[in-house]
Design a protein around this motif. Structure first.
Motif, PDB file in Angstrom:
ATOM      1  N   LEU A 137      35.342 -23.111  16.884  1.00  0.00           N
ATOM      2  CA  LEU A 137      34.574 -23.561  15.723  1.00  0.00           C
ATOM      3  C   LEU A 137      35.423 -24.359  14.732  1.00  0.00           C
ATOM      4  N   GLY A 138      36.662 -24.613  15.101  1.00  0.00           N
ATOM      5  CA  GLY A 138      37.525 -25.366  14.199  1.00  0.00           C
ATOM      6  C   GLY A 138      38.211 -24.515  13.156  1.00  0.00           C
ATOM      7  N   ASP A 139      37.849 -23.246  13.109  1.00  0.00           N
ATOM      8  CA  ASP A 139      38.448 -22.302  12.168  1.00  0.00           C
ATOM      9  C   ASP A 139      38.831 -21.049  12.951  1.00  0.00           C
ATOM     10  N   ALA A 140      40.085 -20.610  12.809  1.00  0.00           N
ATOM     11  CA  ALA A 140      40.597 -19.506  13.610  1.00  0.00           C
ATOM     12  C   ALA A 140      39.817 -18.213  13.372  1.00  0.00           C
ATOM     13  N   ALA A 141      39.517 -17.911  12.100  1.00  0.00           N
ATOM     14  CA  ALA A 141      38.805 -16.670  11.778  1.00  0.00           C
ATOM     15  C   ALA A 141      37.395 -16.671  12.353  1.00  0.00           C
ATOM     16  N   HIS A 142      36.678 -17.784  12.154  1.00  0.00           N
ATOM     17  CA  HIS A 142      35.312 -17.880  12.664  1.00  0.00           C
ATOM     18  C   HIS A 142      35.294 -17.883  14.188  1.00  0.00           C
ATOM     19  N   THR A 143      36.283 -18.532  14.788  1.00  0.00           N
ATOM     20  CA  THR A 143      36.356 -18.557  16.250  1.00  0.00           C
ATOM     21  C   THR A 143      36.576 -17.154  16.803  1.00  0.00           C
ATOM     22  N   GLY A 144      37.433 -16.382  16.153  1.00  0.00           N
ATOM     23  CA  GLY A 144      37.664 -15.001  16.577  1.00  0.00           C
ATOM     24  C   GLY A 144      36.409 -14.161  16.462  1.00  0.00           C
ATOM     25  N   MET A 145      35.650 -14.349  15.394  1.00  0.00           N
ATOM     26  CA  MET A 145      34.420 -13.588  15.198  1.00  0.00           C
ATOM     27  C   MET A 145      33.375 -13.938  16.249  1.00  0.00           C
ATOM     28  N   ILE A 146      33.195 -15.236  16.506  1.00  0.00           N
ATOM     29  CA  ILE A 146      32.181 -15.647  17.476  1.00  0.00           C
ATOM     30  C   ILE A 146      32.590 -15.240  18.889  1.00  0.00           C
ATOM     31  N   SER A 147      33.892 -15.238  19.170  1.00  0.00           N
ATOM     32  CA  SER A 147      34.370 -14.808  20.492  1.00  0.00           C
ATOM     33  C   SER A 147      34.054 -13.336  20.722  1.00  0.00           C
ATOM     34  N   GLY A 148      34.266 -12.514  19.700  1.00  0.00           N
ATOM     35  CA  GLY A 148      33.933 -11.100  19.815  1.00  0.00           C
ATOM     36  C   GLY A 148      32.447 -10.872  20.013  1.00  0.00           C
ATOM     37  N   ALA A 149      31.632 -11.656  19.303  1.00  0.00           N
ATOM     38  CA  ALA A 149      30.180 -11.532  19.438  1.00  0.00           C
ATOM     39  C   ALA A 149      29.732 -11.920  20.846  1.00  0.00           C
ATOM     40  N   ILE A 150      30.345 -12.981  21.388  1.00  0.00           N
ATOM     41  CA  ILE A 150      29.991 -13.418  22.742  1.00  0.00           C
ATOM     42  C   ILE A 150      30.391 -12.375  23.772  1.00  0.00           C
ATOM     43  N   TRP A 151      31.562 -11.747  23.562  1.00  0.00           N
ATOM     44  CA  TRP A 151      31.981 -10.667  24.450  1.00  0.00           C
ATOM     45  C   TRP A 151      30.930  -9.564  24.468  1.00  0.00           C
ATOM     46  N   ALA A 152      30.423  -9.198  23.289  1.00  0.00           N
ATOM     47  CA  ALA A 152      29.427  -8.132  23.181  1.00  0.00           C
ATOM     48  C   ALA A 152      28.131  -8.517  23.891  1.00  0.00           C
ATOM     49  N   VAL A 153      27.700  -9.775  23.709  1.00  0.00           N
ATOM     50  CA  VAL A 153      26.459 -10.244  24.341  1.00  0.00           C
ATOM     51  C   VAL A 153      26.614 -10.242  25.859  1.00  0.00           C
ATOM     52  N   LYS A 154      27.726 -10.760  26.349  1.00  0.00           N
ATOM     53  CA  LYS A 154      27.947 -10.789  27.796  1.00  0.00           C
ATOM     54  C   LYS A 154      27.979  -9.376  28.378  1.00  0.00           C
ATOM     55  N   GLY A 155      28.658  -8.471  27.684  1.00  0.00           N
ATOM     56  CA  GLY A 155      28.719  -7.096  28.154  1.00  0.00           C
ATOM     57  C   GLY A 155      27.339  -6.460  28.231  1.00  0.00           C
ATOM     58  N   SER A 156      26.496  -6.746  27.229  1.00  0.00           N
ATOM     59  CA  SER A 156      25.137  -6.191  27.220  1.00  0.00           C
ATOM     60  C   SER A 156      24.313  -6.748  28.371  1.00  0.00           C
ATOM     61  N   ILE A 157      24.432  -8.055  28.626  1.00  0.00           N
ATOM     62  CA  ILE A 157      23.662  -8.684  29.703  1.00  0.00           C
ATOM     63  C   ILE A 157      24.097  -8.145  31.060  1.00  0.00           C
ATOM     64  N   ILE A 158      25.405  -8.009  31.277  1.00  0.00           N
ATOM     65  CA  ILE A 158      25.897  -7.461  32.538  1.00  0.00           C
ATOM     66  C   ILE A 158      25.429  -6.020  32.700  1.00  0.00           C
ATOM     67  N   GLY A 159      25.398  -5.275  31.585  1.00  0.00           N
ATOM     68  CA  GLY A 159      24.897  -3.903  31.641  1.00  0.00           C
ATOM     69  C   GLY A 159      23.447  -3.839  32.064  1.00  0.00           C
ATOM     70  N   ILE A 160      22.624  -4.751  31.540  1.00  0.00           N
ATOM     71  CA  ILE A 160      21.202  -4.803  31.919  1.00  0.00           C
ATOM     72  C   ILE A 160      21.056  -5.154  33.393  1.00  0.00           C
ATOM     73  N   ILE A 161      21.857  -6.134  33.850  1.00  0.00           N
ATOM     74  CA  ILE A 161      21.798  -6.542  35.262  1.00  0.00           C
ATOM     75  C   ILE A 161      22.150  -5.380  36.180  1.00  0.00           C
ATOM     76  N   SER A 162      23.228  -4.663  35.842  1.00  0.00           N
ATOM     77  CA  SER A 162      23.656  -3.534  36.682  1.00  0.00           C
ATOM     78  C   SER A 162      22.652  -2.384  36.644  1.00  0.00           C
ATOM     79  N   ASN A 163      21.882  -2.297  35.564  1.00  0.00           N
ATOM     80  CA  ASN A 163      20.884  -1.231  35.441  1.00  0.00           C
ATOM     81  C   ASN A 163      19.640  -1.517  36.275  1.00  0.00           C
ATOM     82  N   TYR A 164      19.277  -2.797  36.409  1.00  0.00           N
ATOM     83  CA  TYR A 164      18.057  -3.163  37.107  1.00  0.00           C
ATOM     84  C   TYR A 164      18.297  -3.590  38.559  1.00  0.00           C
ATOM     85  N   MET A 165      19.494  -4.120  38.855  1.00  0.00           N
ATOM     86  CA  MET A 165      19.778  -4.626  40.191  1.00  0.00           C
ATOM     87  C   MET A 165      20.982  -3.913  40.798  1.00  0.00           C
ATOM     88  N   LYS A 166      21.219  -4.193  42.084  1.00  0.00           N
ATOM     89  CA  LYS A 166      22.392  -3.644  42.766  1.00  0.00           C
ATOM     90  C   LYS A 166      23.566  -4.592  42.564  1.00  0.00           C
TER      91      LYS A 166
END
Length: 228
Positions: A137-166
Protein backbone atom coordinates in the motif's frame (compact mmCIF):
# COMPACT_ATOMS: atom_id res chain seq x y z
CA UNK A 1 -38.10 -61.80 -32.28
CA UNK A 2 -35.17 -60.04 -33.93
CA UNK A 3 -36.74 -56.67 -33.19
CA UNK A 4 -37.07 -57.53 -29.50
CA UNK A 5 -33.43 -58.69 -29.43
CA UNK A 6 -32.26 -55.46 -31.04
CA UNK A 7 -34.32 -53.39 -28.59
CA UNK A 8 -32.91 -55.43 -25.70
CA UNK A 9 -29.34 -54.86 -26.93
CA UNK A 10 -29.96 -51.11 -27.32
CA UNK A 11 -31.46 -50.86 -23.81
CA UNK A 12 -28.61 -52.91 -22.36
CA UNK A 13 -26.01 -50.76 -24.12
CA UNK A 14 -27.75 -47.63 -22.88
CA UNK A 15 -27.62 -48.82 -19.26
CA UNK A 16 -23.96 -49.83 -19.63
CA UNK A 17 -23.10 -46.36 -20.92
CA UNK A 18 -25.12 -44.80 -18.10
CA UNK A 19 -23.30 -46.90 -15.49
CA UNK A 20 -19.96 -46.01 -17.08
CA UNK A 21 -20.81 -42.31 -16.95
CA UNK A 22 -21.83 -42.58 -13.30
CA UNK A 23 -18.39 -43.90 -12.35
CA UNK A 24 -16.48 -41.62 -14.73
CA UNK A 25 -14.33 -39.18 -12.80
CA UNK A 26 -13.97 -35.55 -13.87
CA UNK A 27 -10.88 -33.50 -13.03
CA UNK A 28 -11.16 -29.71 -13.08
CA UNK A 29 -8.05 -27.55 -13.02
CA UNK A 30 -8.64 -23.91 -12.04
CA UNK A 31 -6.03 -21.16 -12.37
CA UNK A 32 -6.71 -17.50 -11.62
CA UNK A 33 -4.09 -14.77 -11.90
CA UNK A 34 -4.60 -11.12 -10.98
CA UNK A 35 -2.13 -8.29 -11.37
CA UNK A 36 -3.24 -4.67 -10.99
CA UNK A 37 -6.11 -4.22 -13.49
CA UNK A 38 -5.47 -7.45 -15.43
CA UNK A 39 -7.19 -10.74 -14.65
CA UNK A 40 -6.75 -14.14 -16.25
CA UNK A 41 -8.98 -17.12 -15.50
CA UNK A 42 -8.40 -20.61 -16.96
CA UNK A 43 -10.58 -23.66 -16.37
CA UNK A 44 -9.62 -27.07 -17.78
CA UNK A 45 -11.86 -30.15 -17.55
CA UNK A 46 -10.40 -33.62 -18.12
CA UNK A 47 -11.91 -37.09 -18.29
CA UNK A 48 -10.78 -40.59 -19.32
CA UNK A 49 -7.19 -39.98 -18.18
CA UNK A 50 -6.94 -36.81 -20.23
CA UNK A 51 -8.31 -38.26 -23.48
CA UNK A 52 -11.25 -35.87 -23.25
CA UNK A 53 -10.07 -32.36 -22.49
CA UNK A 54 -11.91 -29.05 -22.54
CA UNK A 55 -10.39 -25.66 -21.78
CA UNK A 56 -12.10 -22.36 -21.08
CA UNK A 57 -10.00 -19.21 -20.97
CA UNK A 58 -11.10 -15.73 -19.97
CA UNK A 59 -7.94 -13.73 -20.69
CA UNK A 60 -9.41 -10.26 -20.54
CA UNK A 61 -11.47 -8.75 -17.75
CA UNK A 62 -11.66 -4.98 -17.71
CA UNK A 63 -14.00 -2.03 -17.29
CA UNK A 64 -15.43 -0.62 -20.50
CA UNK A 65 -14.43 3.00 -21.05
CA UNK A 66 -17.69 3.94 -22.77
CA UNK A 67 -20.12 2.36 -20.30
CA UNK A 68 -20.09 1.07 -16.71
CA UNK A 69 -19.83 -2.57 -17.78
CA UNK A 70 -17.38 -5.40 -17.29
CA UNK A 71 -15.84 -6.72 -20.53
CA UNK A 72 -14.82 -10.40 -20.73
CA UNK A 73 -13.18 -12.04 -23.74
CA UNK A 74 -13.58 -15.82 -23.82
CA UNK A 75 -11.78 -18.58 -25.70
CA UNK A 76 -12.70 -22.29 -25.68
CA UNK A 77 -10.67 -25.36 -26.59
CA UNK A 78 -11.83 -28.98 -26.94
CA UNK A 79 -9.19 -31.73 -27.24
CA UNK A 80 -6.60 -29.26 -28.49
CA UNK A 81 -8.87 -27.65 -31.10
CA UNK A 82 -9.64 -24.01 -30.46
CA UNK A 83 -12.99 -22.56 -31.38
CA UNK A 84 -12.62 -20.08 -34.22
CA UNK A 85 -15.39 -17.82 -33.00
CA UNK A 86 -14.65 -15.58 -30.03
CA UNK A 87 -17.01 -13.24 -28.23
CA UNK A 88 -16.49 -10.22 -26.06
CA UNK A 89 -19.21 -10.22 -23.43
CA UNK A 90 -20.26 -7.23 -21.40
CA UNK A 91 -21.79 -7.54 -17.95
CA UNK A 92 -23.43 -4.54 -16.37
CA UNK A 93 -24.76 -3.82 -12.89
CA UNK A 94 -28.17 -5.12 -13.98
CA UNK A 95 -26.59 -8.50 -14.79
CA UNK A 96 -25.24 -8.65 -11.23
CA UNK A 97 -28.69 -7.82 -9.85
CA UNK A 98 -30.21 -10.52 -12.05
CA UNK A 99 -27.67 -13.04 -10.74
CA UNK A 100 -28.51 -12.16 -7.14
CA UNK A 101 -32.22 -12.38 -7.94
CA UNK A 102 -31.76 -15.78 -9.58
CA UNK A 103 -29.76 -17.03 -6.59
CA UNK A 104 -32.56 -15.95 -4.28
CA UNK A 105 -35.05 -17.69 -6.57
CA UNK A 106 -33.08 -20.94 -6.31
CA UNK A 107 -32.87 -20.78 -2.52
CA UNK A 108 -36.58 -19.94 -2.28
CA UNK A 109 -37.73 -22.77 -4.54
CA UNK A 110 -35.49 -25.54 -3.33
CA UNK A 111 -36.27 -27.24 -0.04
CA UNK A 112 -33.23 -28.64 1.81
CA UNK A 113 -31.01 -26.76 -0.65
CA UNK A 114 -28.13 -26.50 1.82
CA UNK A 115 -28.26 -30.21 2.67
CA UNK A 116 -28.24 -31.29 -0.98
CA UNK A 117 -25.34 -29.00 -1.88
CA UNK A 118 -23.37 -29.99 1.21
CA UNK A 119 -23.85 -33.70 0.44
CA UNK A 120 -22.52 -33.13 -3.08
CA UNK A 121 -19.57 -31.03 -1.89
CA UNK A 122 -18.63 -33.83 0.52
CA UNK A 123 -18.05 -36.02 -2.55
CA UNK A 124 -15.58 -33.54 -4.06
CA UNK A 125 -11.85 -34.01 -3.66
CA UNK A 126 -9.76 -30.86 -3.84
CA UNK A 127 -5.96 -30.82 -3.90
CA UNK A 128 -2.90 -28.91 -5.03
CA UNK A 129 -4.23 -25.63 -3.68
CA UNK A 130 -1.74 -22.84 -4.22
CA UNK A 131 -2.64 -19.28 -3.24
CA UNK A 132 0.08 -16.66 -3.34
CA UNK A 133 -0.39 -12.90 -3.04
CA UNK A 134 1.80 -9.84 -3.28
CA UNK A 135 0.38 -6.77 -1.56
CA UNK A 136 1.67 -3.28 -0.91
CA UNK A 137 0.00 0.00 0.00
CA UNK A 138 3.02 2.27 -0.11
CA UNK A 139 3.06 2.52 3.68
CA UNK A 140 4.80 -0.08 5.84
CA UNK A 141 2.27 0.06 8.71
CA UNK A 142 -0.78 -0.17 6.45
CA UNK A 143 0.84 -2.92 4.39
CA UNK A 144 1.47 -4.95 7.54
CA UNK A 145 -2.14 -4.52 8.65
CA UNK A 146 -3.62 -5.51 5.29
CA UNK A 147 -1.26 -8.50 5.06
CA UNK A 148 -2.49 -9.77 8.41
CA UNK A 149 -6.10 -9.30 7.36
CA UNK A 150 -5.49 -11.22 4.13
CA UNK A 151 -3.86 -14.04 6.10
CA UNK A 152 -7.00 -14.25 8.26
CA UNK A 153 -9.33 -14.26 5.22
CA UNK A 154 -7.32 -16.95 3.45
CA UNK A 155 -7.24 -19.09 6.57
CA UNK A 156 -11.02 -18.79 6.96
CA UNK A 157 -11.64 -19.73 3.31
CA UNK A 158 -9.33 -22.76 3.50
CA UNK A 159 -11.11 -23.77 6.71
CA UNK A 160 -14.49 -23.63 4.95
CA UNK A 161 -13.14 -25.65 2.01
CA UNK A 162 -11.73 -28.35 4.30
CA UNK A 163 -15.03 -28.47 6.20
CA UNK A 164 -17.19 -29.00 3.11
CA UNK A 165 -14.83 -30.91 0.79
CA UNK A 166 -12.14 -33.59 0.99
CA UNK A 167 -8.85 -31.72 1.24
CA UNK A 168 -6.17 -34.15 0.07
CA UNK A 169 -2.98 -32.24 0.83
CA UNK A 170 -1.78 -29.18 2.69
CA UNK A 171 -2.53 -25.93 0.78
CA UNK A 172 0.42 -23.71 -0.11
CA UNK A 173 -0.58 -20.27 1.16
CA UNK A 174 1.83 -17.33 0.84
CA UNK A 175 1.69 -13.57 1.25
CA UNK A 176 4.58 -11.35 0.23
CA UNK A 177 4.26 -7.81 1.64
CA UNK A 178 5.81 -5.01 -0.42
CA UNK A 179 6.60 -2.33 2.15
CA UNK A 180 8.29 0.08 -0.26
CA UNK A 181 5.62 0.43 -2.94
CA UNK A 182 2.09 -0.23 -4.17
CA UNK A 183 1.41 -3.77 -5.37
CA UNK A 184 -1.58 -6.03 -5.99
CA UNK A 185 -0.96 -9.51 -7.37
CA UNK A 186 -2.61 -12.87 -6.72
CA UNK A 187 -2.20 -16.39 -8.09
CA UNK A 188 -4.71 -19.10 -7.17
CA UNK A 189 -4.77 -22.63 -8.55
CA UNK A 190 -6.30 -25.94 -7.50
CA UNK A 191 -7.59 -29.25 -8.80
CA UNK A 192 -11.09 -30.61 -8.11
CA UNK A 193 -12.20 -34.19 -8.77
CA UNK A 194 -15.62 -35.83 -8.59
CA UNK A 195 -17.64 -38.56 -10.28
CA UNK A 196 -20.35 -37.65 -12.76
CA UNK A 197 -22.76 -39.95 -10.92
CA UNK A 198 -22.54 -37.81 -7.80
CA UNK A 199 -23.31 -34.69 -9.84
CA UNK A 200 -26.24 -36.46 -11.49
CA UNK A 201 -27.65 -37.51 -8.12
CA UNK A 202 -27.35 -33.96 -6.81
CA UNK A 203 -29.18 -32.68 -9.89
CA UNK A 204 -31.94 -35.25 -9.50
CA UNK A 205 -32.39 -34.30 -5.83
CA UNK A 206 -32.57 -30.61 -6.71
CA UNK A 207 -35.30 -31.27 -9.26
CA UNK A 208 -37.12 -33.58 -6.84
CA UNK A 209 -37.27 -30.98 -4.09
CA UNK A 210 -38.15 -28.10 -6.40
CA UNK A 211 -41.35 -26.43 -5.34
CA UNK A 212 -43.94 -24.75 -7.58
CA UNK A 213 -42.10 -25.65 -10.75
CA UNK A 214 -38.88 -24.22 -12.08
CA UNK A 215 -38.28 -20.55 -11.34
CA UNK A 216 -38.06 -18.00 -14.10
CA UNK A 217 -34.47 -16.82 -14.30
CA UNK A 218 -33.72 -13.28 -15.40
CA UNK A 219 -31.12 -12.67 -18.10
CA UNK A 220 -29.71 -9.46 -19.45
CA UNK A 221 -26.50 -10.54 -21.11
CA UNK A 222 -25.30 -8.87 -24.29
CA UNK A 223 -22.52 -10.09 -26.59
CA UNK A 224 -20.39 -8.12 -29.01
CA UNK A 225 -18.44 -9.99 -31.72
CA UNK A 226 -14.72 -9.50 -31.28
CA UNK A 227 -12.89 -7.42 -33.82
CA UNK A 228 -10.57 -9.41 -36.04
Amino acid sequence: MKVLSIIGIIIGAFFLVLIFLCFLKLTIHIRYYHKKDNDDLKIEIRALFGIIKYKKTIPLIKIDDDSPTLVMKEESELNGKKETEEETKQFSASDLLNFLSNSKEVVTHVVQFHRIVRTFLAKLTIKHIEWSSIVGLGDAAHTGMISGAIWAVKGSIIGIISNYMKLKDMPKINIYPQFQGVASETLFSCMIQFRIGHAMMAGIKLVKYWKDGFPKFKTNETSIPSKQ
